[in-house]
Write an enzyme that holds these catalytic residues in place. Structure first.
Site, PDB file in Angstrom:
ATOM      1  N   ASP A 150      44.432  36.196  31.328  1.00 30.12           N
ATOM      2  CA  ASP A 150      45.142  37.082  31.004  1.00 30.12           C
ATOM      3  C   ASP A 150      45.790  37.023  29.727  1.00 30.12           C
ATOM      4  OD1 ASP A 150      46.474  40.056  31.896  1.00 30.12           O
ATOM      5  OD2 ASP A 150      47.984  38.731  30.811  1.00 30.12           O
ATOM      6  N   VAL A 182      46.163  42.689  30.926  1.00 29.63           N
ATOM      7  CA  VAL A 182      44.773  42.958  30.795  1.00 29.63           C
ATOM      8  C   VAL A 182      43.995  42.640  31.892  1.00 29.63           C
ATOM      9  CG1 VAL A 182      42.989  41.653  29.387  1.00 29.63           C
ATOM     10  CG2 VAL A 182      45.282  41.801  28.540  1.00 29.63           C
ATOM     11  N   ASP A 183      44.263  41.835  32.962  1.00 27.09           N
ATOM     12  CA  ASP A 183      43.489  41.650  34.207  1.00 27.09           C
ATOM     13  C   ASP A 183      43.662  43.051  34.838  1.00 27.09           C
ATOM     14  OD1 ASP A 183      42.727  38.863  34.253  1.00 27.09           O
ATOM     15  OD2 ASP A 183      44.509  38.131  34.854  1.00 27.09           O
ATOM     16  N   PHE A 184      44.672  43.760  34.936  1.00 28.06           N
ATOM     17  CA  PHE A 184      44.922  44.869  35.787  1.00 28.06           C
ATOM     18  C   PHE A 184      43.957  45.848  35.319  1.00 28.06           C
ATOM     19  CE2 PHE A 184      47.402  48.617  37.190  1.00 28.06           C
ATOM     20  CZ  PHE A 184      47.460  48.371  38.649  1.00 28.06           C
ATOM     21  N   GLY A 187      40.327  45.267  35.859  1.00 36.76           N
ATOM     22  CA  GLY A 187      40.000  45.831  37.107  1.00 36.76           C
ATOM     23  C   GLY A 187      39.818  47.073  37.212  1.00 36.76           C
TER      24      GLY A 187
END
Length: 413
Positions: A150, A182-184, A187
Protein backbone atom coordinates in the site's frame (compact mmCIF):
# COMPACT_ATOMS: atom_id res chain seq x y z
CA UNK A 1 -29.97 -9.99 10.09
CA UNK A 2 -32.30 -10.06 7.10
CA UNK A 3 -34.17 -13.25 6.21
CA UNK A 4 -34.07 -12.27 2.55
CA UNK A 5 -32.03 -14.34 0.11
CA UNK A 6 -28.42 -13.21 -0.20
CA UNK A 7 -27.50 -11.67 -3.55
CA UNK A 8 -24.61 -14.08 -4.20
CA UNK A 9 -26.08 -17.22 -2.66
CA UNK A 10 -24.92 -20.20 -4.72
CA UNK A 11 -21.73 -18.50 -5.92
CA UNK A 12 -18.51 -20.24 -4.83
CA UNK A 13 -15.29 -18.23 -4.55
CA UNK A 14 -11.79 -19.64 -4.11
CA UNK A 15 -9.73 -17.02 -2.27
CA UNK A 16 -6.00 -17.58 -2.75
CA UNK A 17 -5.05 -14.08 -1.62
CA UNK A 18 -3.09 -12.81 1.34
CA UNK A 19 -2.64 -9.58 3.32
CA UNK A 20 -5.36 -7.00 2.50
CA UNK A 21 -6.46 -5.97 -1.02
CA UNK A 22 -7.43 -9.44 -2.25
CA UNK A 23 -8.93 -10.57 1.06
CA UNK A 24 -11.05 -7.40 1.23
CA UNK A 25 -12.43 -8.13 -2.25
CA UNK A 26 -13.25 -11.73 -1.35
CA UNK A 27 -14.82 -10.64 1.95
CA UNK A 28 -17.20 -8.28 0.14
CA UNK A 29 -18.39 -11.22 -1.96
CA UNK A 30 -18.76 -13.28 1.21
CA UNK A 31 -20.76 -10.51 2.89
CA UNK A 32 -23.10 -10.61 -0.09
CA UNK A 33 -23.69 -14.34 0.36
CA UNK A 34 -20.99 -16.12 -1.63
CA UNK A 35 -19.39 -19.30 -0.25
CA UNK A 36 -15.78 -18.13 0.06
CA UNK A 37 -13.14 -20.82 0.56
CA UNK A 38 -9.88 -19.27 1.72
CA UNK A 39 -6.86 -21.35 0.66
CA UNK A 40 -3.86 -20.86 2.97
CA UNK A 41 -0.38 -22.30 3.36
CA UNK A 42 -0.19 -25.19 5.85
CA UNK A 43 1.26 -24.12 9.18
CA UNK A 44 1.72 -20.51 8.10
CA UNK A 45 -1.45 -19.15 6.59
CA UNK A 46 -2.17 -15.64 5.42
CA UNK A 47 0.63 -13.20 6.37
CA UNK A 48 -2.10 -10.87 7.64
CA UNK A 49 -2.81 -13.25 10.52
CA UNK A 50 0.12 -11.71 12.42
CA UNK A 51 -0.04 -8.09 11.20
CA UNK A 52 -1.31 -5.27 13.38
CA UNK A 53 -1.22 -4.08 16.98
CA UNK A 54 -3.97 -6.25 18.47
CA UNK A 55 -5.30 -9.78 18.11
CA UNK A 56 -8.30 -11.89 19.03
CA UNK A 57 -7.74 -13.46 22.45
CA UNK A 58 -8.47 -17.17 22.34
CA UNK A 59 -10.31 -19.14 24.96
CA UNK A 60 -8.19 -21.02 27.51
CA UNK A 61 -5.09 -19.20 26.26
CA UNK A 62 -5.46 -20.58 22.74
CA UNK A 63 -3.49 -18.72 20.04
CA UNK A 64 -6.10 -18.20 17.30
CA UNK A 65 -3.64 -16.21 15.13
CA UNK A 66 -6.15 -13.55 14.17
CA UNK A 67 -4.59 -10.10 14.28
CA UNK A 68 -6.76 -7.06 13.62
CA UNK A 69 -5.42 -6.95 10.07
CA UNK A 70 -6.76 -10.45 9.41
CA UNK A 71 -10.04 -10.02 11.31
CA UNK A 72 -10.89 -6.93 9.25
CA UNK A 73 -10.71 -8.77 5.92
CA UNK A 74 -11.63 -12.43 6.41
CA UNK A 75 -15.07 -12.90 7.90
CA UNK A 76 -17.65 -15.00 6.02
CA UNK A 77 -14.95 -17.38 4.80
CA UNK A 78 -14.05 -21.03 5.31
CA UNK A 79 -10.32 -21.71 5.68
CA UNK A 80 -8.52 -24.71 4.25
CA UNK A 81 -4.78 -25.28 4.16
CA UNK A 82 -3.24 -26.57 0.96
CA UNK A 83 0.27 -27.03 -0.37
CA UNK A 84 -0.27 -26.29 -4.05
CA UNK A 85 3.39 -26.89 -4.88
CA UNK A 86 2.74 -30.64 -4.58
CA UNK A 87 0.81 -32.68 -7.15
CA UNK A 88 -1.72 -33.82 -4.54
CA UNK A 89 -2.42 -30.21 -3.57
CA UNK A 90 -2.83 -29.20 -7.20
CA UNK A 91 -5.31 -32.02 -7.69
CA UNK A 92 -7.42 -30.76 -4.78
CA UNK A 93 -7.36 -27.23 -6.14
CA UNK A 94 -8.44 -28.39 -9.58
CA UNK A 95 -11.35 -30.28 -8.03
CA UNK A 96 -12.34 -27.08 -6.24
CA UNK A 97 -12.14 -25.15 -9.51
CA UNK A 98 -14.50 -27.57 -11.25
CA UNK A 99 -17.34 -26.42 -9.01
CA UNK A 100 -16.24 -22.82 -8.49
CA UNK A 101 -17.45 -19.60 -10.05
CA UNK A 102 -14.56 -17.31 -9.08
CA UNK A 103 -10.89 -17.67 -8.18
CA UNK A 104 -8.94 -14.71 -6.74
CA UNK A 105 -5.15 -14.84 -6.41
CA UNK A 106 -2.39 -12.35 -5.65
CA UNK A 107 0.75 -14.31 -6.41
CA UNK A 108 3.67 -12.85 -8.36
CA UNK A 109 3.07 -12.64 -12.09
CA UNK A 110 3.55 -16.10 -13.63
CA UNK A 111 4.07 -17.85 -10.29
CA UNK A 112 0.98 -20.07 -10.46
CA UNK A 113 1.67 -21.02 -14.07
CA UNK A 114 4.58 -23.17 -12.81
CA UNK A 115 2.01 -25.41 -11.13
CA UNK A 116 -0.57 -25.42 -13.91
CA UNK A 117 -2.83 -23.14 -11.86
CA UNK A 118 -2.85 -20.09 -14.14
CA UNK A 119 -5.98 -18.85 -15.86
CA UNK A 120 -5.47 -20.66 -19.18
CA UNK A 121 -4.83 -23.98 -17.44
CA UNK A 122 -7.87 -23.70 -15.16
CA UNK A 123 -10.06 -22.32 -17.94
CA UNK A 124 -9.60 -25.68 -19.68
CA UNK A 125 -11.18 -27.33 -16.64
CA UNK A 126 -13.93 -24.74 -16.14
CA UNK A 127 -14.56 -22.37 -19.08
CA UNK A 128 -17.06 -20.40 -16.95
CA UNK A 129 -14.42 -19.58 -14.33
CA UNK A 130 -13.84 -15.93 -13.47
CA UNK A 131 -10.16 -15.66 -12.51
CA UNK A 132 -9.04 -12.43 -10.85
CA UNK A 133 -5.33 -11.68 -10.47
CA UNK A 134 -4.37 -8.93 -7.99
CA UNK A 135 -0.85 -7.52 -8.16
CA UNK A 136 0.98 -4.30 -7.39
CA UNK A 137 1.80 -3.21 -10.92
CA UNK A 138 -0.36 -5.40 -13.16
CA UNK A 139 0.26 -8.47 -15.29
CA UNK A 140 2.32 -6.68 -17.97
CA UNK A 141 4.79 -3.81 -18.29
CA UNK A 142 8.35 -3.06 -17.15
CA UNK A 143 7.47 -3.22 -13.43
CA UNK A 144 5.09 -6.21 -13.50
CA UNK A 145 7.51 -8.45 -11.59
CA UNK A 146 7.94 -6.05 -8.69
CA UNK A 147 6.27 -6.74 -5.35
CA UNK A 148 4.11 -3.93 -4.03
CA UNK A 149 2.38 -2.81 -0.84
CA UNK A 150 0.00 0.00 0.00
CA UNK A 151 2.55 2.64 1.05
CA UNK A 152 4.46 2.30 -2.22
CA UNK A 153 1.37 3.21 -4.18
CA UNK A 154 0.36 6.07 -1.93
CA UNK A 155 3.80 7.44 -2.84
CA UNK A 156 3.94 6.63 -6.55
CA UNK A 157 0.26 7.10 -7.49
CA UNK A 158 -0.07 10.69 -6.27
CA UNK A 159 -1.86 10.39 -2.92
CA UNK A 160 1.10 11.57 -0.85
CA UNK A 161 1.64 14.43 -3.29
CA UNK A 162 -1.73 15.92 -2.34
CA UNK A 163 -1.80 14.86 1.33
CA UNK A 164 0.11 16.60 4.11
CA UNK A 165 0.83 20.01 5.61
CA UNK A 166 1.16 22.84 3.06
CA UNK A 167 4.55 24.21 2.11
CA UNK A 168 5.78 27.03 4.34
CA UNK A 169 4.11 25.66 7.47
CA UNK A 170 5.75 23.65 10.28
CA UNK A 171 5.92 19.97 9.39
CA UNK A 172 5.31 20.62 5.71
CA UNK A 173 5.70 17.74 3.30
CA UNK A 174 3.95 14.73 1.79
CA UNK A 175 2.14 12.40 4.17
CA UNK A 176 0.91 8.81 3.99
CA UNK A 177 -2.72 8.30 4.95
CA UNK A 178 -3.11 6.22 8.13
CA UNK A 179 -5.40 3.48 6.75
CA UNK A 180 -4.23 1.27 3.87
CA UNK A 181 -6.50 3.14 1.49
CA UNK A 182 -5.00 1.84 -1.76
CA UNK A 183 -5.45 -1.74 -0.56
CA UNK A 184 -8.99 -0.97 0.57
CA UNK A 185 -10.03 0.68 -2.70
CA UNK A 186 -8.31 -2.05 -4.72
CA UNK A 187 -10.30 -4.65 -2.77
CA UNK A 188 -13.50 -2.89 -3.74
CA UNK A 189 -12.36 -2.79 -7.37
CA UNK A 190 -11.75 -6.54 -7.15
CA UNK A 191 -15.33 -7.09 -5.97
CA UNK A 192 -16.85 -4.70 -8.53
CA UNK A 193 -14.98 -6.28 -11.43
CA UNK A 194 -16.03 -9.78 -10.35
CA UNK A 195 -19.68 -8.73 -10.03
CA UNK A 196 -19.48 -7.28 -13.55
CA UNK A 197 -17.86 -10.47 -14.82
CA UNK A 198 -20.62 -12.56 -13.23
CA UNK A 199 -23.21 -10.46 -15.04
CA UNK A 200 -21.27 -10.84 -18.31
CA UNK A 201 -21.24 -14.60 -17.76
CA UNK A 202 -24.99 -14.58 -17.14
CA UNK A 203 -25.42 -12.95 -20.55
CA UNK A 204 -22.82 -14.91 -22.55
CA UNK A 205 -21.88 -18.03 -20.57
CA UNK A 206 -18.23 -16.96 -20.71
CA UNK A 207 -15.74 -16.66 -17.88
CA UNK A 208 -12.80 -14.28 -18.10
CA UNK A 209 -9.47 -13.18 -16.64
CA UNK A 210 -9.37 -9.95 -14.61
CA UNK A 211 -6.11 -8.04 -14.10
CA UNK A 212 -6.39 -5.71 -11.07
CA UNK A 213 -3.39 -3.58 -10.03
CA UNK A 214 -2.85 -1.48 -6.93
CA UNK A 215 -1.08 1.05 -9.16
CA UNK A 216 -4.19 1.56 -11.29
CA UNK A 217 -6.36 2.01 -8.22
CA UNK A 218 -3.91 4.44 -6.61
CA UNK A 219 -3.94 6.77 -9.61
CA UNK A 220 -7.72 6.56 -10.09
CA UNK A 221 -8.48 7.34 -6.44
CA UNK A 222 -6.87 10.80 -6.71
CA UNK A 223 -10.05 11.50 -8.66
CA UNK A 224 -11.01 15.18 -9.06
CA UNK A 225 -7.63 16.44 -7.85
CA UNK A 226 -5.83 14.50 -10.56
CA UNK A 227 -8.48 15.58 -13.06
CA UNK A 228 -7.79 19.23 -12.15
CA UNK A 229 -4.14 18.61 -12.99
CA UNK A 230 -4.99 16.96 -16.32
CA UNK A 231 -7.18 19.93 -17.26
CA UNK A 232 -4.84 22.70 -16.13
CA UNK A 233 -1.33 21.26 -16.09
CA UNK A 234 -0.92 22.99 -12.73
CA UNK A 235 0.17 20.92 -9.74
CA UNK A 236 -2.29 21.56 -6.89
CA UNK A 237 -0.85 22.45 -3.47
CA UNK A 238 -1.16 20.26 -0.41
CA UNK A 239 -3.86 21.70 1.82
CA UNK A 240 -3.45 19.76 5.05
CA UNK A 241 -6.94 19.43 6.51
CA UNK A 242 -8.34 21.91 4.01
CA UNK A 243 -10.98 20.75 1.56
CA UNK A 244 -10.21 20.45 -2.12
CA UNK A 245 -13.60 21.66 -3.33
CA UNK A 246 -13.47 25.21 -2.02
CA UNK A 247 -13.61 27.03 1.27
CA UNK A 248 -13.95 27.44 4.08
CA UNK A 249 -13.47 23.72 4.65
CA UNK A 250 -11.22 22.68 7.50
CA UNK A 251 -11.02 21.67 11.14
CA UNK A 252 -12.11 24.46 13.47
CA UNK A 253 -11.43 24.69 17.19
CA UNK A 254 -14.01 24.97 19.97
CA UNK A 255 -13.82 25.31 23.74
CA UNK A 256 -13.60 21.57 24.20
CA UNK A 257 -12.58 20.00 20.90
CA UNK A 258 -12.84 20.37 17.13
CA UNK A 259 -15.41 20.23 14.36
CA UNK A 260 -14.90 19.84 10.64
CA UNK A 261 -16.66 22.61 8.75
CA UNK A 262 -17.50 22.59 5.04
CA UNK A 263 -19.07 25.82 3.84
CA UNK A 264 -17.51 25.99 0.39
CA UNK A 265 -20.65 26.89 -1.56
CA UNK A 266 -21.58 30.56 -1.81
CA UNK A 267 -24.89 30.07 0.00
CA UNK A 268 -23.28 28.13 2.84
CA UNK A 269 -20.64 30.84 3.10
CA UNK A 270 -23.32 33.53 3.27
CA UNK A 271 -25.13 31.68 6.05
CA UNK A 272 -21.89 31.28 7.96
CA UNK A 273 -21.12 35.00 7.84
CA UNK A 274 -24.60 35.75 9.21
CA UNK A 275 -24.23 33.10 11.92
CA UNK A 276 -20.90 34.61 12.92
CA UNK A 277 -22.45 38.06 13.13
CA UNK A 278 -20.05 39.27 10.43
CA UNK A 279 -22.21 39.48 7.27
CA UNK A 280 -19.80 41.97 5.74
CA UNK A 281 -17.32 39.12 5.18
CA UNK A 282 -19.59 37.76 2.44
CA UNK A 283 -18.66 40.59 0.09
CA UNK A 284 -15.18 41.17 1.47
CA UNK A 285 -12.84 41.20 -1.57
CA UNK A 286 -10.54 38.74 0.22
CA UNK A 287 -13.30 36.13 0.45
CA UNK A 288 -15.92 36.89 -2.21
CA UNK A 289 -14.88 34.01 -4.49
CA UNK A 290 -14.57 30.31 -3.73
CA UNK A 291 -10.97 30.21 -4.91
CA UNK A 292 -9.99 33.05 -2.58
CA UNK A 293 -11.64 31.37 0.41
CA UNK A 294 -10.37 27.87 -0.34
CA UNK A 295 -6.88 28.57 -1.65
CA UNK A 296 -5.61 32.14 -1.92
CA UNK A 297 -6.62 33.52 1.49
CA UNK A 298 -7.52 30.29 3.26
CA UNK A 299 -5.28 30.68 6.32
CA UNK A 300 -6.44 34.23 6.97
CA UNK A 301 -10.08 33.17 6.76
CA UNK A 302 -9.58 30.17 9.03
CA UNK A 303 -8.00 32.42 11.67
CA UNK A 304 -11.13 34.60 11.63
CA UNK A 305 -13.45 31.59 11.90
CA UNK A 306 -11.41 30.01 14.71
CA UNK A 307 -11.43 33.21 16.72
CA UNK A 308 -15.24 33.02 16.63
CA UNK A 309 -15.63 29.23 17.05
CA UNK A 310 -13.51 29.08 20.20
CA UNK A 311 -16.33 30.86 22.03
CA UNK A 312 -18.53 27.74 21.94
CA UNK A 313 -18.40 24.09 22.94
CA UNK A 314 -18.49 21.55 20.15
CA UNK A 315 -22.05 20.60 21.05
CA UNK A 316 -23.21 24.23 21.06
CA UNK A 317 -21.54 24.98 17.74
CA UNK A 318 -22.86 21.83 16.06
CA UNK A 319 -26.38 22.82 17.10
CA UNK A 320 -25.90 26.27 15.57
CA UNK A 321 -24.65 24.79 12.30
CA UNK A 322 -27.51 22.30 12.19
CA UNK A 323 -30.07 25.04 12.76
CA UNK A 324 -29.03 26.87 9.57
CA UNK A 325 -28.04 23.74 7.57
CA UNK A 326 -24.32 24.34 7.37
CA UNK A 327 -22.42 21.04 6.91
CA UNK A 328 -20.27 20.27 9.94
CA UNK A 329 -19.33 17.24 12.01
CA UNK A 330 -17.52 16.60 15.27
CA UNK A 331 -13.94 15.37 15.16
CA UNK A 332 -13.79 11.98 16.90
CA UNK A 333 -10.92 9.98 18.28
CA UNK A 334 -11.42 6.25 17.64
CA UNK A 335 -13.18 5.53 20.98
CA UNK A 336 -15.54 8.44 20.32
CA UNK A 337 -16.54 7.06 16.93
CA UNK A 338 -18.42 4.25 18.68
CA UNK A 339 -20.12 6.71 21.04
CA UNK A 340 -21.50 8.74 18.13
CA UNK A 341 -25.32 8.39 18.15
CA UNK A 342 -25.57 8.11 14.36
CA UNK A 343 -22.86 5.43 14.24
CA UNK A 344 -24.79 3.53 16.90
CA UNK A 345 -28.08 4.01 15.05
CA UNK A 346 -26.58 2.64 11.83
CA UNK A 347 -25.32 -0.46 13.66
CA UNK A 348 -21.74 -0.08 12.46
CA UNK A 349 -20.30 -2.21 15.28
CA UNK A 350 -21.47 -5.80 14.96
CA UNK A 351 -21.01 -8.34 17.74
CA UNK A 352 -20.57 -11.73 16.06
CA UNK A 353 -20.34 -15.22 17.61
CA UNK A 354 -16.75 -16.49 17.62
CA UNK A 355 -16.41 -20.06 18.95
CA UNK A 356 -12.68 -19.78 19.62
CA UNK A 357 -12.46 -16.34 21.27
CA UNK A 358 -12.07 -15.74 24.97
CA UNK A 359 -15.54 -14.18 25.25
CA UNK A 360 -17.30 -16.27 22.61
CA UNK A 361 -17.86 -13.19 20.45
CA UNK A 362 -15.90 -10.68 18.39
CA UNK A 363 -16.80 -7.10 17.47
CA UNK A 364 -16.47 -6.42 13.74
CA UNK A 365 -17.05 -3.38 11.53
CA UNK A 366 -20.34 -3.65 9.66
CA UNK A 367 -20.44 -3.80 5.89
CA UNK A 368 -21.51 -0.51 4.27
CA UNK A 369 -23.73 -2.72 2.07
CA UNK A 370 -25.87 -3.89 4.98
CA UNK A 371 -28.80 -1.61 4.18
CA UNK A 372 -29.94 -3.02 0.84
CA UNK A 373 -33.67 -3.56 1.18
CA UNK A 374 -33.87 -7.03 -0.43
CA UNK A 375 -30.38 -8.59 -0.39
CA UNK A 376 -28.27 -6.89 2.29
CA UNK A 377 -24.73 -7.85 3.19
CA UNK A 378 -24.60 -9.88 6.40
CA UNK A 379 -22.00 -11.31 8.76
CA UNK A 380 -22.60 -15.05 9.09
CA UNK A 381 -19.17 -16.36 10.08
CA UNK A 382 -16.37 -15.02 12.25
CA UNK A 383 -12.89 -14.98 10.68
CA UNK A 384 -11.75 -18.62 10.52
CA UNK A 385 -8.95 -20.43 12.28
CA UNK A 386 -6.14 -21.58 10.00
CA UNK A 387 -7.41 -24.70 8.24
CA UNK A 388 -10.57 -24.77 10.34
CA UNK A 389 -12.67 -26.10 7.45
CA UNK A 390 -10.16 -28.32 5.62
CA UNK A 391 -11.94 -31.59 6.48
CA UNK A 392 -15.36 -30.09 5.78
CA UNK A 393 -14.44 -28.79 2.32
CA UNK A 394 -12.50 -31.91 1.33
CA UNK A 395 -15.45 -34.03 2.44
CA UNK A 396 -17.63 -32.02 0.06
CA UNK A 397 -15.17 -32.92 -2.71
CA UNK A 398 -15.56 -36.63 -1.95
CA UNK A 399 -12.51 -37.30 0.23
CA UNK A 400 -13.14 -39.72 3.09
CA UNK A 401 -11.69 -39.34 6.60
CA UNK A 402 -8.83 -41.79 5.99
CA UNK A 403 -7.72 -39.98 2.84
CA UNK A 404 -7.91 -36.62 4.63
CA UNK A 405 -5.72 -37.98 7.45
CA UNK A 406 -3.24 -39.24 4.87
CA UNK A 407 -3.09 -35.83 3.19
CA UNK A 408 -2.50 -34.24 6.59
CA UNK A 409 0.36 -36.64 7.35
CA UNK A 410 1.88 -35.81 3.94
CA UNK A 411 1.62 -32.10 4.84
CA UNK A 412 -0.51 -31.46 1.76
CA UNK A 413 -3.11 -29.90 4.06
Amino acid sequence: MSSNKAALEGIRVIDMTRVLAGPIGAQILGDLGADVIKVERPGVGDDGRVYGLAEVKGKDGMNVRQAGFFAAANRNKRSITLNHSKAEGQEILRKLVQGADVLIENYKVGDLKRFGLDYESLKAINPRLIYCSVTGFGQTGPMAARPGYDGLFQATGGMMAVTGIPEGQPGAGPLKAGPSLVDFITGHNVAISILAALQHRNQTGEGQHIDIALLDSSVAMISHIMQDYLLSGVTPPRLGNGGNGGGPADLIHTKDGMLYLTAGGDEHWRRLTVLMGQPELYQDPRFDENYKRGKLNRLELMDIINEWSRGFTSEELQAKFDEVSIPAARYNELPEVWEDPQVQHRGLRVTTPHPWSETGTIDLIASPLANMSESPATIRRAPPLLGEHSAEVLGELGYDAAHIDELREMKII
